[in-house]
Design a protein around this motif. Structure first.
Motif, PDB file in Angstrom:
ATOM      1  N   SER A 473      40.801 -10.677 -13.486  1.00 40.24           N
ATOM      2  CA  SER A 473      42.070 -11.380 -13.672  1.00 40.24           C
ATOM      3  C   SER A 473      41.861 -12.869 -13.455  1.00 40.24           C
ATOM      4  N   ARG A 474      42.607 -13.670 -14.226  1.00 41.44           N
ATOM      5  CA  ARG A 474      42.478 -15.121 -14.112  1.00 41.44           C
ATOM      6  C   ARG A 474      43.537 -15.731 -13.201  1.00 41.44           C
ATOM      7  N   PHE A 475      44.698 -15.102 -13.111  1.00 37.57           N
ATOM      8  CA  PHE A 475      45.738 -15.604 -12.224  1.00 37.57           C
ATOM      9  C   PHE A 475      46.765 -14.514 -11.989  1.00 37.57           C
ATOM     10  N   SER A 476      47.614 -14.738 -11.001  1.00 37.44           N
ATOM     11  CA  SER A 476      48.682 -13.808 -10.663  1.00 37.44           C
ATOM     12  C   SER A 476      50.006 -14.344 -11.204  1.00 37.44           C
ATOM     13  N   VAL A 477      50.777 -13.499 -11.857  1.00 44.22           N
ATOM     14  CA  VAL A 477      52.076 -13.905 -12.388  1.00 44.22           C
ATOM     15  C   VAL A 477      53.023 -14.296 -11.249  1.00 44.22           C
ATOM     16  N   ARG A 478      52.951 -13.549 -10.145  1.00 44.45           N
ATOM     17  CA  ARG A 478      53.814 -13.883  -9.003  1.00 44.45           C
ATOM     18  C   ARG A 478      53.486 -15.265  -8.454  1.00 44.45           C
ATOM     19  N   GLU A 479      52.219 -15.601  -8.353  1.00 44.33           N
ATOM     20  CA  GLU A 479      51.832 -16.918  -7.877  1.00 44.33           C
ATOM     21  C   GLU A 479      52.169 -18.000  -8.906  1.00 44.33           C
ATOM     22  N   LEU A 480      52.093 -17.666 -10.182  1.00 49.04           N
ATOM     23  CA  LEU A 480      52.417 -18.636 -11.230  1.00 49.04           C
ATOM     24  C   LEU A 480      53.875 -19.076 -11.140  1.00 49.04           C
ATOM     25  N   GLY A 481      54.768 -18.176 -10.751  1.00 46.93           N
ATOM     26  CA  GLY A 481      56.183 -18.500 -10.668  1.00 46.93           C
ATOM     27  C   GLY A 481      56.656 -18.896  -9.283  1.00 46.93           C
ATOM     28  N   ALA A 482      55.730 -19.191  -8.371  1.00 50.39           N
ATOM     29  CA  ALA A 482      56.100 -19.517  -6.998  1.00 50.39           C
ATOM     30  C   ALA A 482      56.316 -21.016  -6.828  1.00 50.39           C
ATOM     31  N   SER A 483      57.070 -21.373  -5.799  1.00 46.60           N
ATOM     32  CA  SER A 483      57.225 -22.772  -5.424  1.00 46.60           C
ATOM     33  C   SER A 483      55.910 -23.305  -4.882  1.00 46.60           C
ATOM     34  N   GLU A 484      55.830 -24.618  -4.796  1.00 51.35           N
ATOM     35  CA  GLU A 484      54.611 -25.217  -4.273  1.00 51.35           C
ATOM     36  C   GLU A 484      54.455 -24.968  -2.779  1.00 51.35           C
ATOM     37  N   ASP A 485      55.548 -24.826  -2.064  1.00 52.20           N
ATOM     38  CA  ASP A 485      55.467 -24.659  -0.624  1.00 52.20           C
ATOM     39  C   ASP A 485      56.683 -23.877  -0.149  1.00 52.20           C
ATOM     40  N   LEU A 486      56.681 -23.511   1.127  1.00 48.12           N
ATOM     41  CA  LEU A 486      57.840 -22.856   1.717  1.00 48.12           C
ATOM     42  C   LEU A 486      59.039 -23.784   1.666  1.00 48.12           C
ATOM     43  N   GLN A 487      60.244 -23.220   1.568  1.00 46.77           N
ATOM     44  CA  GLN A 487      61.433 -24.014   1.285  1.00 46.77           C
ATOM     45  C   GLN A 487      62.271 -24.332   2.506  1.00 46.77           C
ATOM     46  N   THR A 488      62.120 -23.585   3.594  1.00 48.81           N
ATOM     47  CA  THR A 488      62.894 -23.840   4.808  1.00 48.81           C
ATOM     48  C   THR A 488      61.959 -23.838   6.010  1.00 48.81           C
ATOM     49  N   HIS A 489      62.398 -24.499   7.059  1.00 46.89           N
ATOM     50  CA  HIS A 489      61.590 -24.526   8.274  1.00 46.89           C
ATOM     51  C   HIS A 489      61.565 -23.159   8.948  1.00 46.89           C
ATOM     52  N   ILE A 490      62.612 -22.368   8.764  1.00 44.81           N
ATOM     53  CA  ILE A 490      62.617 -21.007   9.316  1.00 44.81           C
ATOM     54  C   ILE A 490      61.496 -20.186   8.701  1.00 44.81           C
ATOM     55  N   GLN A 491      61.260 -20.348   7.414  1.00 41.08           N
ATOM     56  CA  GLN A 491      60.158 -19.641   6.779  1.00 41.08           C
ATOM     57  C   GLN A 491      58.815 -20.056   7.373  1.00 41.08           C
ATOM     58  N   VAL A 492      58.650 -21.336   7.640  1.00 41.95           N
ATOM     59  CA  VAL A 492      57.413 -21.818   8.261  1.00 41.95           C
ATOM     60  C   VAL A 492      57.235 -21.199   9.642  1.00 41.95           C
ATOM     61  N   LEU A 493      58.311 -21.165  10.423  1.00 40.45           N
ATOM     62  CA  LEU A 493      58.235 -20.591  11.764  1.00 40.45           C
ATOM     63  C   LEU A 493      57.956 -19.092  11.721  1.00 40.45           C
ATOM     64  N   ASP A 494      58.539 -18.385  10.756  1.00 44.61           N
ATOM     65  CA  ASP A 494      58.285 -16.950  10.637  1.00 44.61           C
ATOM     66  C   ASP A 494      56.823 -16.671  10.296  1.00 44.61           C
ATOM     67  N   VAL A 495      56.254 -17.479   9.415  1.00 45.08           N
ATOM     68  CA  VAL A 495      54.838 -17.307   9.082  1.00 45.08           C
ATOM     69  C   VAL A 495      53.981 -17.481  10.328  1.00 45.08           C
ATOM     70  N   ALA A 496      54.255 -18.548  11.101  1.00 47.36           N
ATOM     71  CA  ALA A 496      53.485 -18.773  12.327  1.00 47.36           C
ATOM     72  C   ALA A 496      53.660 -17.625  13.314  1.00 47.36           C
ATOM     73  N   LYS A 497      54.867 -17.084  13.400  1.00 43.19           N
ATOM     74  CA  LYS A 497      55.121 -15.973  14.326  1.00 43.19           C
ATOM     75  C   LYS A 497      54.305 -14.742  13.956  1.00 43.19           C
ATOM     76  N   TYR A 498      54.358 -14.353  12.688  1.00 36.12           N
ATOM     77  CA  TYR A 498      53.666 -13.125  12.292  1.00 36.12           C
ATOM     78  C   TYR A 498      52.150 -13.297  12.318  1.00 36.12           C
ATOM     79  N   VAL A 499      51.670 -14.484  12.005  1.00 38.15           N
ATOM     80  CA  VAL A 499      50.226 -14.716  12.078  1.00 38.15           C
ATOM     81  C   VAL A 499      49.740 -14.551  13.512  1.00 38.15           C
ATOM     82  N   ARG A 500      50.452 -15.149  14.454  1.00 34.24           N
ATOM     83  CA  ARG A 500      50.040 -15.050  15.846  1.00 34.24           C
ATOM     84  C   ARG A 500      50.120 -13.604  16.342  1.00 34.24           C
TER      85      ARG A 500
END
Length: 564
Positions: A473-500
């Motif tokens: 595969s050359r690319f993912s359709v889901r990634e092709l239609g994604a935003s460049e970055d997370l859209q809210t600070h809550i999303q950023v905090l949730d990512v950090a929470k689950y990673v830890r």
């Protein structure tokens, strides 16, 4: 359909580049592998709407092209003038022109004003010439008898001919855009079920059936260097290595001749059980990570020699190519165990932990709803690699983050509440000058679509004609239609929470497994503390020279002043 699936279905109508790349990647080559779908995203509705959008586009372009041909036959001068008037407006939609110098844009706007003036002048001149010629022409007795006004009748006909092509072609483009937005408001509103695809072409039907099954497989064949395709970009990664020939006796540690036998398959199972406890074995249901999904992730670079294996002295395809010549998308448990025990092989196994930030509803002690579940749409995935190699245990931890869908695609949530007139206004308002560009480019797109159809039928991919064939595969359709970055600070905090949470659970599970087998874990604990707490240990008498940076997206630079 999930929200992210609906949004990417909308992208099929709103983003021509997204539609064309999706269809080219998934339908043109029937032997190309399919990247996995995570977090409730489903490829099939997106492909359905991409094919439907392309059909609507082809119909629109054919109609516009047909009226251009008619106009060249009945009113060639006004048709050519209309095409000339469309060129500057099409140039104004080009990104290079829009971001270019102001002087260039002013010149193009002057050109556009001149072209409109020329078109208007031609229409008026045609009307005047027709009326004047009618006044000086000899009137027929029949016209006097029936009371016909020849100049006015002829003038109206000539005016209609002059305006036919501009009005009809622009009207087709406007009607097409309104139809697109009515489709978004109707078939892609929240709560819409998955569409039913009816395929008459057997070849397309077989390919769609393969995609439907392959997107839920555990094998990822990639054509580039993205082994975690479909899960987003890498946000964090670390690795730890510990010796397996150092054991602990009471309070002391010693090295022994033979390393302790550690089976990576048993270690993976031990870690998996500890991770599943985060979802299932909690005191109260609301404390469990409900959207935690654990699966297998087998990765391989999808470029295989077509006949590089031999069985009974006959050349056969690579084991990851099935009997139909298609890439395999499902590895068996026996194959996964063999891959995990062979770390130097060309195929690698990761244990995948995916958390979909869909949230859960909030209820009080009486069962009353306090807040409904809110879909954050961001996807956090952790990939765990465990290898026993060279008398060492190697642990690798990779975190990827997949942002929500691109913001403009979310228009499907707002359109259903609007009236028909407001939807039509929104459809026209968004495009403006691009409507004129679509009219001008219609004949070019018709020719290009015909050439692509002929080329696809004539040059159908066939791996048997190649020694080495790119299945990946050359690319993912889901990634092709994604935003460049997370859209809210809550999303950023949730990512950090689950990673830890995941990396702490992983670290403790590996330590418990090693201690049960009396492996000395002091070095592992020290490295784990460094990577999880973003610290650096410096030994006695050690020094750090030069700039140093810690943490996510950290950087350090040094400026060496020039000698005087």
């Amino acid at each position: 359909m999930s929200n992210v699936t609906r949004y990417l279905c909308a992208a099929a109508y709103l983003d021509g580049g997204f539609r064309d790349r999706t269809l080219g990647e998934l339908l043109f080559d029937p032997f190309r592998a399919v990247p996995p779908s995570y977090g409730g995203f489903d490829l099939m509705p997106v492909i359905h709407h991409c094919r439907r959008s392309r059909t609507m586009l082809v119909v629109r372009d054919c109609l516009i092209t047909a009226f251009f041909v008619i106009g060249l036959l009945i009113a060639p001068l006004s048709t050519v003038t209309w095409l000339f008037a469309l060129v500057p407006f099409a140039l104004l939609t080009v990104d290079g022109v829009r971001r270019g110098p102001l002087f260039l844009r002013v010149l193009i706007w002057l050109w556009a004003a001149y072209a409109l003036f020329a078109l208007l002048f031609l229409v008026i001149l045609t009307e005047v010439v027709t009326v004047v010629s009618g006044l000086f022409s000899e009137r027929s007795p029949y016209e006097d008898f029936y009371g016909l006004d020849a100049p006015s009748t002829a003038g109206g006909g000539s005016l209609a001919q002059a305006l036919l092509v501009p009005v009809v072609t622009l009207g087709i483009a406007v009607v097409y855009r309104i139809a697109i937005y009515l489709t978004l408001a109707g078939t892609l509103r929240p709560g819409t079920p998955e569409p039913i695809s009816r395929v008459t072409n057997p070849k397309t039907g077989r390919r769609l059936d393969y995609i439907r099954r392959a997107q839920w497989g555990n094998v990822t064949m990639y054509a580039n260097e993205d082994a975690f395709m479909g899960a987003g970009s890498i946000e964090r990664s670390w690795s730890i290595a510990v010796e397996l020939d150092r054991v602990r006796d009471g309070q002391t540690s010693r090295r022994q001749d033979d390393p302790i036998d550690i089976d990576p398959v048993e270690l993976h199972a031990f870690v998996r059980a500890r991770l599943v406890d985060m979802r299932d074995r909690v005191l109260r249901p609301n404390e469990g990570i409900q959207r935690l999904d654990i699966g297998d992730h087998v990765v391989t670079r999808g470029i295989f020699t077509v006949t590089d294996w031999h069985r009974d002295r006959a050349p056969v395809a690579h084991p990851f190519i099935d009997k139909d010549g298609l890439p395999r998308f499902q590895a068996t448990p026996e194959e996964i165990a063999a891959i995990a025990r062979h770390p130097q092989g060309g195929v690698r196994y990761y244990q995948r932990v995916t958390i979909n930030n869909a949230g859960q509803e909030i209820r009080d002690l009486h069962g009353n709803l306090v807040a409904p579940a809110e879909d954050q749409e961001a996807l956090t995935s952790a990939f765990i690699y465990l290898a026993v190699e060279g008398r060492m245990l190697y642990t690798q931890f990779v975190v990827t983050v997949l942002p929500p869908a691109f913001g403009p695609y979310r228009v499907v949530d707002r359109l259903p509440t609007m009236t028909g007139g407001r939807i039509a206004w929104e459809a026209v308002k968004v495009l403006r000058l691009r409507l004129l560009r679509d009219v001008l480019a219609a004949p070019v797109r018709v020719v290009r679509t015909a050439v692509q159809a002929i080329r696809q039928n004539v040059t159908a991919p066939d791996p048997r004609k190649h020694i080495v064939y790119p299945y990946g595969s050359r690319f993912s359709v889901r990634e092709l239609g994604a935003s460049e970055d997370l859209q809210t600070h809550i999303q950023v905090l949730d990512v950090a929470k689950y990673v830890r949470m995941i990396e702490q659970r992983l670290t403790e599970a590996v330590l418990d497994f090693l201690e049960e087998r009396r492996v000395e874990t002091g070095a592992y604990r020290l490295q784990a503390a460094s990577v999880t707490m973003n610290t650096v240990s410096v030994g006695a008498g050690g020094t750090v020279s030069g700039p140093i940076a810690f943490g996510q997206h950290a950087s350090a630079t040094v400026n060496n002043p020039k000698p005087a």
